[in-house]
Design a protein around this motif. Structure first.
Motif, short mmCIF file in Angstrom:
data_model
loop_
_atom_site.label_atom_id
_atom_site.label_comp_id
_atom_site.label_asym_id
_atom_site.label_seq_id
_atom_site.Cartn_x
_atom_site.Cartn_y
_atom_site.Cartn_z
N GLU A 61 75.64 81.57 6.91
CA GLU A 61 75.49 82.71 7.60
C GLU A 61 74.71 83.92 7.49
N GLU A 65 72.28 84.69 10.33
CA GLU A 65 71.68 86.30 10.12
C GLU A 65 69.68 86.37 10.25
N THR A 69 67.83 87.79 12.80
CA THR A 69 66.92 89.18 12.62
C THR A 69 65.16 88.64 13.05
N LYS A 76 69.35 94.25 11.44
CA LYS A 76 71.00 94.84 12.20
C LYS A 76 70.94 96.08 11.69
N ARG A 88 71.48 91.94 19.62
CA ARG A 88 72.92 91.13 18.89
C ARG A 88 73.98 90.75 20.19
N THR A 91 79.15 87.32 17.44
CA THR A 91 79.13 85.32 16.76
C THR A 91 80.30 84.66 17.56
N PRO A 109 75.45 83.93 15.07
CA PRO A 109 75.53 84.86 16.06
C PRO A 109 74.79 84.63 16.79
#
Length: 153
Positions: A61, A65, A69, A76, A88, A91, A109
């Protein structure tokens, strides 16, 4: 159908041996503390809710993420992401199977444009190989999320 992660499984045997030998006592102590803490809480190291499964989930995870990014170009909750063309969009749950940890449910995501193409766990990929060894290595080394992202890239 079994898929492998090229960035993980294509490492030469010499590099793997060097990596094992180069672990410092600090890294080994970090892993030792994780194991002791899990045992103190009465958790198994393997199995349905074991430490290995939790670490696998966390590393996957975090890597996803970091990929998001990199894809969007901002962190985020960063101000530069507000009123941006793409951002974003929550998820989605995905179940992947690893040899040592078994089935792991991860949160992947999403972006509003639907242009995010994850690398560590590709779209429609359900089986991961060699990830468990990488998970232990990353946590043993105490890597930050940026370093984890760089490792998988």
């Amino acid at each position: 159908m079994t898929e492998t992660l090229p960035s993980v499984s294509s490492m030469p045997k010499e590099a793997k041996k060097t990596r094992r030998v180069s672990r410092s006592e600090t890294e080994r102590a970090a892993v030792r503390e994780l194991v002791k803490a899990a045992r103190a809480r009465g958790e198994d190291l393997t199995g349905p809710d074991g430490l290995l499964k939790i670490l696998t989930k966390d590393v996957l995870e975090i890597a996803l993420e970091e990929e998001m990014t990199e894809h969007l170009g901002y962190d985020k909750h960063a101000a530069e992401g507000r009123n941006n063309a793409n951002s974003r969009n929550g998820t989605r749950a995905k179940t992947v199977t690893t040899p040592a940890a078994g089935e792991v449910v991860i949160e992947v995501p999403r972006d509003r444009d639907g242009t995010f193409e994850p690398v560590i766990v590709k779209k429609r990929q359900r089986r991961l190989n060699d990830v468990d060894a990488v998970v232990l290595s990353l946590f043993a080394r105490g890597l930050t999320t940026g370093e984890i992202s760089a490792h998988f890239a």
